[in-house]
Design an enzyme around this catalytic site. Structure first.
Site, mmCIF file in Angstrom:
data_model
loop_
_atom_site.group_PDB
_atom_site.id
_atom_site.type_symbol
_atom_site.label_atom_id
_atom_site.label_comp_id
_atom_site.label_asym_id
_atom_site.label_seq_id
_atom_site.Cartn_x
_atom_site.Cartn_y
_atom_site.Cartn_z
ATOM 1 N N LYS A 13 0.829 -1.211 0.000
ATOM 2 C CA LYS A 13 0.000 0.000 0.000
ATOM 3 C C LYS A 13 0.865 1.264 0.000
ATOM 4 O O LYS A 13 0.667 2.153 -0.813
ATOM 5 C CB LYS A 13 -0.916 0.024 1.241
ATOM 6 N N ARG A 127 11.627 -5.280 5.346
ATOM 7 C CA ARG A 127 11.311 -3.872 5.097
ATOM 8 C C ARG A 127 12.239 -2.956 5.893
ATOM 9 O O ARG A 127 12.513 -3.188 7.056
ATOM 10 C CB ARG A 127 9.858 -3.578 5.481
HETATM 11 P P1 ADP Z 1 1.397 -1.546 7.658
HETATM 12 O O1 ADP Z 1 1.868 -0.593 6.601
HETATM 13 O O2 ADP Z 1 2.429 -2.532 8.003
HETATM 14 O O3 ADP Z 1 0.064 -2.090 7.342
HETATM 15 P P2 ADP Z 1 0.757 0.764 9.264
HETATM 16 O O4 ADP Z 1 1.950 1.636 9.215
HETATM 17 O O5 ADP Z 1 -0.381 1.108 8.385
HETATM 18 O O6 ADP Z 1 1.228 -0.738 9.002
HETATM 19 O O7 ADP Z 1 0.216 0.655 10.728
HETATM 20 C C1 ADP Z 1 1.062 0.376 11.812
HETATM 21 C C2 ADP Z 1 0.257 0.277 13.097
HETATM 22 O O8 ADP Z 1 -0.399 1.535 13.354
HETATM 23 C C3 ADP Z 1 -0.875 -0.738 13.075
HETATM 24 O O9 ADP Z 1 -0.444 -2.046 13.413
HETATM 25 C C4 ADP Z 1 -1.826 -0.150 14.134
HETATM 26 O O10 ADP Z 1 -1.345 -0.392 15.441
HETATM 27 C C5 ADP Z 1 -1.699 1.338 13.881
HETATM 28 N N1 ADP Z 1 -2.687 1.795 12.879
HETATM 29 C C6 ADP Z 1 -2.426 2.322 11.651
HETATM 30 N N2 ADP Z 1 -3.561 2.632 11.016
HETATM 31 C C7 ADP Z 1 -4.587 2.278 11.852
HETATM 32 C C8 ADP Z 1 -5.997 2.323 11.764
HETATM 33 N N3 ADP Z 1 -6.626 2.796 10.657
HETATM 34 N N4 ADP Z 1 -6.722 1.865 12.815
HETATM 35 C C9 ADP Z 1 -6.130 1.415 13.925
HETATM 36 N N5 ADP Z 1 -4.795 1.322 14.075
HETATM 37 C C10 ADP Z 1 -4.019 1.759 13.052
HETATM 38 P P1 ADP Z 2 2.246 -1.815 3.261
HETATM 39 O O1 ADP Z 2 2.237 -0.302 3.225
HETATM 40 O O2 ADP Z 2 1.045 -2.411 2.586
HETATM 41 O O3 ADP Z 2 2.456 -2.360 4.631
HETATM 42 P P2 ADP Z 2 4.806 -1.555 1.882
HETATM 43 O O4 ADP Z 2 4.501 -0.734 0.682
HETATM 44 O O5 ADP Z 2 5.520 -0.911 3.000
HETATM 45 O O6 ADP Z 2 3.481 -2.309 2.394
HETATM 46 O O7 ADP Z 2 5.656 -2.825 1.380
HETATM 47 C C1 ADP Z 2 6.139 -3.790 2.319
HETATM 48 C C2 ADP Z 2 7.549 -4.211 1.927
HETATM 49 O O8 ADP Z 2 7.504 -4.949 0.690
HETATM 50 C C3 ADP Z 2 8.498 -3.050 1.646
HETATM 51 O O9 ADP Z 2 9.780 -3.442 2.100
HETATM 52 C C4 ADP Z 2 8.470 -2.866 0.140
HETATM 53 O O10 ADP Z 2 9.707 -2.382 -0.347
HETATM 54 C C5 ADP Z 2 8.208 -4.275 -0.353
HETATM 55 N N1 ADP Z 2 7.326 -4.337 -1.534
HETATM 56 C C6 ADP Z 2 6.274 -3.544 -1.839
HETATM 57 N N2 ADP Z 2 5.685 -3.916 -2.991
HETATM 58 C C7 ADP Z 2 6.375 -5.005 -3.432
HETATM 59 C C8 ADP Z 2 6.263 -5.865 -4.587
HETATM 60 N N3 ADP Z 2 5.298 -5.673 -5.513
HETATM 61 N N4 ADP Z 2 7.144 -6.871 -4.706
HETATM 62 C C9 ADP Z 2 8.116 -7.062 -3.759
HETATM 63 N N5 ADP Z 2 8.283 -6.303 -2.675
HETATM 64 C C10 ADP Z 2 7.421 -5.277 -2.498
#
Ligand code: ADP
Ligand code: ADP
Ligand code: ZN
Length: 215
Positions: A13, A127
């Protein structure tokens, strides 16, 4: 353009959102980034959120809903926004509908990225995140040009507290239980596009643009 990127932790995302903000000139609103910023700054919000985040649990709905409600009313959201990591519960999705209604806005699309659990674990353990701008890199799949340094802003790359295997498993469970019902929620509203997130970053990007009819 009003867009939601939906998907489990590690689905890509943030990576896709960062590319879309450049292309469309609209902000990425990542609740995770906002919360991590608050933790780093040591504000009340940060103190409230930290324990939930470190445990891999969701921060309470009222807290995140309040953040997003305020953020959407800022000037830079005039031409649209990309929500990344919000909504994560049905209560958040309902609250978002209410906020958009009062602002006279509508969602254009919800893009759901699908990735297998094993791949998610590999992505999240590898990551690395920029301390300054929040951009994500990967030790294998998306390496920075200079080791441990952000390509975009030169900031230091670090491994997030919650990107360790036990917490990752918990977060994936939380996604299945609390967030995945949103797939059907938005499908019913006719807004959902599901995309295979298990392709190279550039291929996913192309399909996102097609889904937005901008490809
Ligand atoms: P990822 O990219 O790995 O999905 P985020 O950076 O979006 O993780 O979120 C990290 C943490 O922040 C989540 O595990 C949660 O604790 C909190 N968080 C983020 N967005 C939300 C949300 N919309 N509702 C509740 N908690 C959230
Ligand atoms: P999210 O915001 O959904 O938690 P991220 O965009 O941070 O996910 O991506 C998670 C990890 O995977 C990062 O280290 C990123 O560089 C890697 N990544 C993202 N998209 C891809 C892809 N299409 N293929 C391989 N690795 C990816
Ligand atoms: Zn950076």
């Amino acid at each position: 353009m009003q867009l939601i990127l939906l998907g489990p932790p590690g689905a890509g995302k943030g990576t896709q959102a960062k590319m879309l903000t450049e292309r469309f000139g609209i902000p990425q609103i990542a609740t995770g980034d906002i919360l991590r910023g608050a933790v780093q700054a040591g504000t009340d919000l940060g103190r409230q959120a930290k324990a939930f985040m470190d445990a891999g649990a969701l921060v309470p709905d009222e807290v995140v809903i309040g953040i997003v409600k305020e953020r959407l009313q800022e000037d830079d959201c005039r031409n649209g926004f990309i929500l990344d990591g919000f909504p994560r519960t049905v209560a958040q999705a309902d609250a978002l509908q209410g906020t958009l209604m009062t602002l006279g806005r509508q969602l254009d699309r919800v893009i759901s990225l699908t990735v297998d659990a094993d791949e998610l674990v590999e992505r999240l353990t590898g990551r690395r995140t920029c301390r300054q701008c929040g951009r994500g890199f990967h030790v294998k799949f998306d390496q920075p040009r200079v080791a441990d340094q952000c390509d975009v802003c030169g900031g230091e790359l670090y491994q997030r507290n919650d990107d360790r295997e036990d917490t990752i498993r918990k977060r994936l469970g939380v996604y299945d239980q609390q967030t995945s019902p949103l797939i059907e929620y938005y499908q019913r509203g006719g807004l959902l596009t599901e995309l295979n997130g298990m392709q190279p970053i550039s291929a996913v990007q192309e399909q996102v643009l097609v889904a937005l009819q901008a490809g």
